[in-house]
Scaffold this motif. Structure first.
Motif, PDB file in Angstrom:
ATOM      1  N   TYR A   1       0.989  -1.234   0.025  1.00  0.00           N
ATOM      2  CA  TYR A   1      -0.059   0.029   0.039  1.00  0.00           C
ATOM      3  C   TYR A   1       1.099   1.094  -0.090  1.00  0.00           C
ATOM      4  O   TYR A   1       1.726   1.241   0.705  1.00  0.00           O
ATOM      5  CB  TYR A   1      -0.802  -0.035   1.311  1.00  0.00           C
TER       6      TYR A   1
ATOM      7  N   SER B   1       3.578   1.009   2.928  1.00  0.00           N
ATOM      8  CA  SER B   1       3.226   0.057   4.203  1.00  0.00           C
ATOM      9  C   SER B   1       2.785  -1.377   3.776  1.00  0.00           C
ATOM     10  O   SER B   1       2.554  -1.530   2.821  1.00  0.00           O
ATOM     11  CB  SER B   1       2.282   0.530   5.118  1.00  0.00           C
ATOM     12  N   ALA B   2       2.929  -2.328   4.754  1.00  0.00           N
ATOM     13  CA  ALA B   2       2.508  -3.754   4.543  1.00  0.00           C
ATOM     14  C   ALA B   2       1.098  -3.822   5.120  1.00  0.00           C
ATOM     15  O   ALA B   2       0.995  -3.594   6.387  1.00  0.00           O
ATOM     16  CB  ALA B   2       3.549  -4.646   5.156  1.00  0.00           C
ATOM     17  N   LEU B   3       0.284  -4.164   4.433  1.00  0.00           N
ATOM     18  CA  LEU B   3      -1.094  -4.316   5.172  1.00  0.00           C
ATOM     19  C   LEU B   3      -1.406  -5.380   6.204  1.00  0.00           C
ATOM     20  O   LEU B   3      -1.942  -5.403   7.153  1.00  0.00           O
ATOM     21  CB  LEU B   3      -2.500  -4.407   4.189  1.00  0.00           C
TER      22      LEU B   3
ATOM     23  N   GLY C   1      -0.359  -7.194   9.430  1.00  0.00           N
ATOM     24  CA  GLY C   1       0.533  -7.250  10.663  1.00  0.00           C
ATOM     25  C   GLY C   1       0.946  -5.714  10.921  1.00  0.00           C
ATOM     26  O   GLY C   1       1.343  -5.668  12.000  1.00  0.00           O
ATOM     27  N   THR C   2       0.917  -4.822  10.196  1.00  0.00           N
ATOM     28  CA  THR C   2       1.328  -3.322  10.847  1.00  0.00           C
ATOM     29  C   THR C   2       0.441  -2.283   9.752  1.00  0.00           C
ATOM     30  O   THR C   2       0.361  -2.434   8.945  1.00  0.00           O
ATOM     31  CB  THR C   2       2.889  -3.262  10.649  1.00  0.00           C
ATOM     32  N   ASP C   3       0.307  -1.226  10.380  1.00  0.00           N
ATOM     33  CA  ASP C   3      -0.083  -0.017   9.836  1.00  0.00           C
ATOM     34  C   ASP C   3       0.788   0.938   9.950  1.00  0.00           C
ATOM     35  O   ASP C   3       0.366   2.103   9.831  1.00  0.00           O
ATOM     36  CB  ASP C   3      -1.552   0.336  10.354  1.00  0.00           C
ATOM     37  N   LYS C   4       1.997   0.712  10.154  1.00  0.00           N
ATOM     38  CA  LYS C   4       3.102   1.768  10.426  1.00  0.00           C
ATOM     39  C   LYS C   4       3.448   2.202   8.868  1.00  0.00           C
ATOM     40  O   LYS C   4       4.115   1.261   8.075  1.00  0.00           O
ATOM     41  CB  LYS C   4       4.396   1.213  11.106  1.00  0.00           C
ATOM     42  N   LEU C   5       3.507   3.400   8.590  1.00  0.00           N
ATOM     43  CA  LEU C   5       3.939   4.016   7.213  1.00  0.00           C
ATOM     44  C   LEU C   5       5.520   4.198   7.241  1.00  0.00           C
ATOM     45  O   LEU C   5       5.853   4.829   8.268  1.00  0.00           O
ATOM     46  CB  LEU C   5       3.229   5.150   6.812  1.00  0.00           C
ATOM     47  N   ILE C   6       6.237   4.036   6.457  1.00  0.00           N
ATOM     48  CA  ILE C   6       7.489   4.365   6.142  1.00  0.00           C
ATOM     49  C   ILE C   6       7.705   5.190   5.065  1.00  0.00           C
ATOM     50  O   ILE C   6       7.118   4.931   3.729  1.00  0.00           O
ATOM     51  CB  ILE C   6       8.257   3.099   5.672  1.00  0.00           C
TER      52      ILE C   6
ATOM     53  N   TYR D   1       0.630   8.213  16.699  1.00  0.00           N
ATOM     54  CA  TYR D   1       1.993   8.330  16.303  1.00  0.00           C
ATOM     55  C   TYR D   1       2.739   9.349  16.408  1.00  0.00           C
ATOM     56  O   TYR D   1       2.246  10.669  16.427  1.00  0.00           O
ATOM     57  CB  TYR D   1       2.103   7.958  14.623  1.00  0.00           C
TER      58      TYR D   1
ATOM     59  N   TYR E   1       6.266  11.254  15.002  1.00  0.00           N
ATOM     60  CA  TYR E   1       7.131  11.318  13.810  1.00  0.00           C
ATOM     61  C   TYR E   1       8.171  12.456  14.062  1.00  0.00           C
ATOM     62  O   TYR E   1       7.616  13.575  14.570  1.00  0.00           O
ATOM     63  CB  TYR E   1       6.617  11.291  12.403  1.00  0.00           C
TER      64      TYR E   1
ATOM     65  N   LEU F   1      10.564  11.647   7.037  1.00  0.00           N
ATOM     66  CA  LEU F   1       9.830  11.365   8.524  1.00  0.00           C
ATOM     67  C   LEU F   1       9.945  10.071   9.018  1.00  0.00           C
ATOM     68  O   LEU F   1       9.859   9.051   8.219  1.00  0.00           O
ATOM     69  CB  LEU F   1       8.043  11.617   8.031  1.00  0.00           C
TER      70      LEU F   1
ATOM     71  N   LEU G   1       9.163   7.396  12.103  1.00  0.00           N
ATOM     72  CA  LEU G   1       8.499   6.940  13.370  1.00  0.00           C
ATOM     73  C   LEU G   1       9.191   6.894  14.565  1.00  0.00           C
ATOM     74  O   LEU G   1      10.175   6.166  14.668  1.00  0.00           O
ATOM     75  CB  LEU G   1       8.007   5.802  13.018  1.00  0.00           C
TER      76      LEU G   1
ATOM     77  N   GLU H   1      11.221   3.369  14.609  1.00  0.00           N
ATOM     78  CA  GLU H   1      12.609   3.192  14.076  1.00  0.00           C
ATOM     79  C   GLU H   1      13.423   3.893  14.840  1.00  0.00           C
ATOM     80  O   GLU H   1      14.864   3.663  14.870  1.00  0.00           O
ATOM     81  CB  GLU H   1      12.811   3.196  12.618  1.00  0.00           C
TER      82      GLU H   1
ATOM     83  N   ARG I   1      -7.561   3.319  11.493  1.00  0.00           N
ATOM     84  CA  ARG I   1      -6.983   2.409  10.905  1.00  0.00           C
ATOM     85  C   ARG I   1      -8.294   1.413  10.155  1.00  0.00           C
ATOM     86  O   ARG I   1      -8.352   0.368  10.656  1.00  0.00           O
ATOM     87  CB  ARG I   1      -6.611   1.580  12.171  1.00  0.00           C
TER      88      ARG I   1
ATOM     89  N   ASN J   1      -4.086   2.718   5.262  1.00  0.00           N
ATOM     90  CA  ASN J   1      -3.538   3.618   6.187  1.00  0.00           C
ATOM     91  C   ASN J   1      -2.982   4.808   6.095  1.00  0.00           C
ATOM     92  O   ASN J   1      -2.023   5.457   6.245  1.00  0.00           O
ATOM     93  CB  ASN J   1      -2.047   2.705   6.536  1.00  0.00           C
TER      94      ASN J   1
ATOM     95  N   LEU K   1      -2.878   8.198   7.477  1.00  0.00           N
ATOM     96  CA  LEU K   1      -2.633   9.099   8.656  1.00  0.00           C
ATOM     97  C   LEU K   1      -2.973  10.423   8.375  1.00  0.00           C
ATOM     98  O   LEU K   1      -2.714  11.011   7.443  1.00  0.00           O
ATOM     99  CB  LEU K   1      -1.050   8.973   9.063  1.00  0.00           C
TER     100      LEU K   1
END
Lengths: 113, 114
Positions: free
Chosen positions: A32, A93-95, A97-102, B33, B35, B43, B45, B59, B96, B101, B103
């Motif tokens: 995603y 993000s990977a849908l 297991g996590t909803d953390k955005l990189i 969150y 950041y 950005l 986290l 991270e 969520r 996702n 934000l």
């Protein structure tokens, strides 16, 4: 280890022309992808997204293209306007297991008259 | 800013002093969150929360702690500020929705550590 990369720190485009912002990712689990726009002294705002089941998503002047085999996505803005001048962040993000955005490091777009 | 308030918006402090940044939301979203934004890094986290008293590291969590005693408030604490923590800090929230996702970010808190 930068999982999401925006290799062009800046881009300058004439008003009315197309702006193309690029983003590469390394993690094959990402499925995603989002683009955010950020003006100075403001928080990032969501622009457009795409899931891995698609290769294109449009919203008005903004189109995001996804090439999964190349792990590459791009944001096209047509036509570019001076108000589009901002920093653009790609995020992934990977849908499962996590909803953390990189986030990527951002590309500063300047649209001149 | 869609019901997200960060305070203070600007702060200058000295090395070694404790600092707390506050994020307050009125959206009743479960996820919150923190950041930080730095030139050349985008950005990153720091910490996130998936409910009251439920938090986890991101991270770049070293030197930071968080607390969430109420759904609407998420606090970021620098126990002993260092110059490397000079940055712009953004709070974000998420409802969520499955598969989305997205934000929503606050306006940011600019912290300068001298």
């Amino acid at each position: 280890d930068q999982q999401v990369k925006q290799n062009s720190p800046s881009l300058s485009v004439q008003e009315g022309r197309i702006s193309i912002l690029n983003c590469d990712y390394t993690n094959s689990m990402f499925d995603y992808f989002l683009w955010y726009k950020k003006y100075p002294a403001e928080g990032p705002t969501f622009l457009i997204s795409i899931s891995s089941i698609k290769d294109k998503n449009e919203d008005g002047r903004f189109t995001v293209f996804l090439n999964k085999s190349a792990k590459h996505l791009s944001l096209h803005i047509v036509p570019s306007q001076p108000g589009d001048s901002a920093v653009y962040f790609c995020a992934a993000s990977a849908l499962w297991g996590t909803d953390k955005l990189i986030f990527g490091t951002g590309t500063r777009l300047q649209v001149f008259p | 800013d869609a019901g997200i308030t960060q305070s203070p918006r600007h702060k200058v402090t000295e090395t070694g002093t404790p600092v707390t940044l506050r994020c307050h939301q009125t959206e009743n979203h479960r996820y919150m969150y923190w950041y930080r934004q730095d030139p050349g890094h985008g950005l990153r986290l720091i910490h996130y929360s998936y409910g009251v008293k439920d938090t986890d590291k991101g991270e770049v969590s070293d030197g930071y702690s968080v607390s969430r005693s109420k759904t609407e408030d998420f606090l970021l604490t620098l126990e002993s500020a260092t110059s490397s923590q000079t940055s712009v800090y953004f709070c974000a929230i998420s409802g969520r929705d499955p598969g989305a996702n997205v934000l929503t970010f606050g306006a940011g808190s600019r912290l300068t550590v001298l």
